[in-house]
Scaffold this active site. Structure first.
Site, PDB file in Angstrom:
ATOM      1  N   HIS A 144      -4.150  72.291 -73.123  1.00 13.62           N
ATOM      2  CA  HIS A 144      -4.551  72.777 -74.339  1.00 13.62           C
ATOM      3  C   HIS A 144      -5.379  72.014 -75.108  1.00 13.62           C
ATOM      4  O   HIS A 144      -5.249  70.627 -74.207  1.00 13.62           O
ATOM      5  CB  HIS A 144      -2.626  72.505 -74.952  1.00 13.62           C
ATOM      6  CG  HIS A 144      -2.957  73.124 -76.243  1.00 13.62           C
ATOM      7  ND1 HIS A 144      -3.058  72.467 -77.613  1.00 13.62           N
ATOM      8  CD2 HIS A 144      -1.940  74.467 -76.706  1.00 13.62           C
ATOM      9  CE1 HIS A 144      -2.239  73.730 -78.804  1.00 13.62           C
ATOM     10  NE2 HIS A 144      -1.628  74.278 -77.544  1.00 13.62           N
ATOM     11  N   ASP A 159       1.597  65.563 -71.135  1.00 17.21           N
ATOM     12  CA  ASP A 159       2.147  67.254 -71.946  1.00 17.21           C
ATOM     13  C   ASP A 159       3.151  67.419 -71.889  1.00 17.21           C
ATOM     14  O   ASP A 159       2.950  68.990 -71.045  1.00 17.21           O
ATOM     15  CB  ASP A 159       0.601  67.223 -72.696  1.00 17.21           C
ATOM     16  CG  ASP A 159       1.181  68.231 -73.962  1.00 17.21           C
ATOM     17  OD1 ASP A 159       2.198  69.039 -74.434  1.00 17.21           O
ATOM     18  OD2 ASP A 159       0.244  69.561 -74.061  1.00 17.21           O
ATOM     19  N   GLN A 189       5.919  72.411 -72.855  1.00 15.10           N
ATOM     20  CA  GLN A 189       6.471  73.797 -72.528  1.00 15.10           C
ATOM     21  C   GLN A 189       8.032  72.909 -71.209  1.00 15.10           C
ATOM     22  O   GLN A 189       8.099  73.766 -70.573  1.00 15.10           O
ATOM     23  CB  GLN A 189       5.535  74.163 -71.476  1.00 15.10           C
ATOM     24  CG  GLN A 189       4.197  75.183 -72.826  1.00 15.10           C
ATOM     25  CD  GLN A 189       4.781  75.687 -73.937  1.00 15.10           C
ATOM     26  OE1 GLN A 189       5.915  76.159 -73.564  1.00 15.10           O
ATOM     27  NE2 GLN A 189       4.523  76.268 -74.836  1.00 15.10           N
ATOM     28  N   LYS A 246      10.043  73.458 -80.091  1.00 12.21           N
ATOM     29  CA  LYS A 246       9.489  74.421 -79.110  1.00 12.21           C
ATOM     30  C   LYS A 246      11.154  73.987 -77.757  1.00 12.21           C
ATOM     31  O   LYS A 246      11.294  74.669 -77.041  1.00 12.21           O
ATOM     32  CB  LYS A 246       8.264  73.248 -78.082  1.00 12.21           C
ATOM     33  CG  LYS A 246       7.114  74.247 -78.442  1.00 12.21           C
ATOM     34  CD  LYS A 246       6.051  74.210 -77.729  1.00 12.21           C
ATOM     35  CE  LYS A 246       5.067  74.531 -78.892  1.00 12.21           C
ATOM     36  NZ  LYS A 246       4.100  74.229 -79.184  1.00 12.21           N
ATOM     37  N   CYS A 250      -5.454  79.036 -77.182  1.00  6.98           N
ATOM     38  CA  CYS A 250      -5.400  77.068 -77.984  1.00  6.98           C
ATOM     39  C   CYS A 250      -6.103  76.491 -75.977  1.00  6.98           C
ATOM     40  O   CYS A 250      -5.692  75.261 -75.922  1.00  6.98           O
ATOM     41  CB  CYS A 250      -4.572  76.326 -78.434  1.00  6.98           C
ATOM     42  SG  CYS A 250      -4.137  76.893 -80.371  1.00  6.98           S
TER      43      CYS A 250
END
Lengths: 143, 406
Positions: free
Chosen positions: B123, B200, B203, B226, B364
């Site tokens: 991202h 990261d 998700q 999220k 992104c």
């Protein structure tokens, strides 16, 4: 061709539709009526910022007195291209002073498309109207 | 236990809202998840009944808010299976978390010529902070390419690793195309050359159980919104010894032990990295969201979403001229696709009229779009509340768009 139409014609046509599908079909049709965008003008300078679709706009000020606005415009998305066509009809043939006074949102509201003219839609239409207004202001100050 | 999706749906009032008169098929959880009423009720109750600033007052409400906020740190520790709760730092979101690590760890421990490895899947928020550091410290950024199906090219990764590699910063699950990256294996390989690893997990955390000790991650970041929590709150996990060795990033209240105009003594972990009044309500709301998700259970969530993903993939594949971007074997509930002759923006506009909310654009992740030579894609992303009906509504909407643009 798009030149045979006025924004008043378009507003009237939209008033005949009662479902969104017909409305969008007509938006798409208007986009298809745009003359081909001059390939040489597909530059970053003529590109309007938009996140999900690309919009190009090339304004011309005529030699008339006072000068009047004419445009070439394009987008890679069909619906956005139709919106570009409508925006061009709104501003085409107007003097800078007239262009400043136009309330584009009110017109799009009348057509039922004003949701596309919010900064968050990121389709470039908002930036396009902003840019036209800036150019009109500049031309008006020079006049 | 059977997965009661209707019960879950009833916990999310927004899902009963109509859009343009149509049933809402919300398929943009990857951008931000909707919130169960237990989260909004918790926030309302805090503000209406017990709110005060934390870590400051001796009075009842301040103590109550402090206790509630700090209890969330323990919940986060449990969610990530961190060793200590003080290894979990509250930030605004994953973006701020990555910036914190790049600015604090990176500035202190990375030097000219040191290499930071990223992947094509990153991202923008895991690219730009490292570019900013590169411009400041002359570090070198190396990028691991992906294979055609959208998985990290492990051979290429191994070739990029060297004693010059000092940091590896990688996405756990691709937000754009859903690939589950083999972060555990990549972390172990990075450690072999002495590099530190940031993962990261934006998700990943909403979809699967994450164990930072098992992954042996040095840093792990995620955003609260999220995982069905509020916006404005996120977490950086860091190993205690690393966080202790790192200088503070932002200065202000709460992060100090004592201040004179001559000298400031910094507070201990986790407060060292938490300057200023934090997002108290956001944090406490995140706690409610974590409880909610854990109550359903990740085994159940994973199994359900996997089945739904398989269904969506099958249904979408049946559409003419539709190409799915990202077909890795290991995928979480995210499907990106392009339709021949229909711009994602146009598709999104038509689907909106049909009550279907998807994301369109580059997500992104412009390097991924460049890799697949597309300007953007349409992306449907799944959450715990989605059903086959949502997928059917999406498919019907796509067919409608095809009839309009055909």
């Amino acid at each position: 061709m798009i030149d045979d139409l006025t924004i008043e014609d378009v507003i009237e046509t939209f008033s005949l539709f009662d479902d969104w599908e017909d409305k969008y079909r007509y938006v798409i049709e208007l986009g298809r009526m745009l003359p081909p965008f001059p390939e040489g003008a597909r530059t970053d300078e003529n590109k309007v910022r938009g996140c999900t679709s690309q919009v190009w706009i090339l304004p011309h000020l005529s030699d008339e007195n006072p000068p009047r606005f004419y445009f070439d415009g394009d987008s890679d998305a069909h619906i956005v291209k139709g919106l570009v066509a409508i925006t061009m009809l709104i501003y085409s043939g107007k003097t800078p002073k007239e262009a400043i006074e136009i309330d584009a949102r009110a017109i799009l509201d009348q057509i039922g498309l004003s949701e596309h003219l919010t900064p968050s839609r990121s389709n470039g239409l908002f930036s396009m109207v902003t840019r036209i207004r800036e150019m009109a202001t500049e031309a008006n100050e020079q006049a | 236990m059977t997965y009661d999706v209707e019960k879950i749906r009833s916990d999310f009032p927004i899902l009963s809202e109509k859009v343009h008169g149509k049933r809402l098929a919300f398929l943009d959880t990857g951008a931000s998840a909707q919130k169960p009423s237990v989260v909004t009720d918790t926030i309302a109750s805090l503000y209406n009944k017990t709110y005060a600033n934390i870590h400051r007052g001796v009075y009842k409400f301040s103590q109550h808010s402090t206790d509630a906020y700090e209890a969330v740190r323990e919940k986060v520790r449990g969610l990530l299976n961190a060793k200590f709760s003080h290894e979990c730092i509250f930030v605004r979101g994953a973006t701020e978390g990555i910036n914190l690590v790049a600015q604090s760890y990176g500035r202190a421990f990375l030097n000219e010529g040191d290499e930071v490895i990223l992947t094509t899947l990153e991202h923008h928020s895991n690219i730009v902070p490292w570019q900013m550091l590169r411009d400041e410290k002359n570090i070198v950024i190396k990028v691991v390419p992906i294979t055609d199906d959208g998985q990290v090219d492990m051979d290429a990764y191994k070739k990029l690793l060297s004693p010059r590699t000092k940091f590896v910063s990688i996405i756990h699950v691709s937000n754009a195309i859903g690939t589950i990256v083999p972060v555990k294996e990549m972390t172990a390989l990075a450690h072999e050359v002495g590099a530190k690893v940031l993962i990261d997990g934006c998700q990943a955390v909403p979809h699967m159980a994450v164990d930072v000790q098992d992954l042996d991650a040095d840093f792990y970041v995620f955003s609260g919104h999220k995982i069905y929590g509020p916006t404005g709150i996120g977490v950086v996990y860091g190993k205690e010894e690393l966080l202790n060795a790192m200088p503070p990033w932002q200065g202000g209240g709460d992060m100090i032990a004592s201040v004179t105009f001559e000298e400031t003594i910094y507070n201990e972990l986790p407060h060292k990295f938490e300057a200023g009044t934090p997002d108290i309500a956001g944090g406490i709301g995140l706690g409610a969201a974590i409880d909610y998700v854990l109550d359903i259970g990740f085994d159940e969530i994973e199994a359900y979403e996997e089945e739904l993903l398989a269904y969506a993939t099958k249904e979408l594949t049946s559409i003419n001229s539709l190409r799915i971007i990202g077909t890795a074997k290991e995928k979480a509930g995210i499907i990106s696709f392009v339709l021949e002759g229909i711009h994602p923006h146009d598709l999104g506009t038509i689907l909106d009229q049909e009550g279907v909310a998807i994301r369109t654009g580059h997500h992104c992740t412009q390097p991924i779009m460049d890799r697949y030579e597309v300007h953007g894609t349409s992306r449907a992303s799944l959450g715990i509340y989605n059903t086959k009906q949502d997928i059917d509504q999406l498919v019907a909407g796509i067919r409608k768009a095809q009839s309009i643009f055909g």
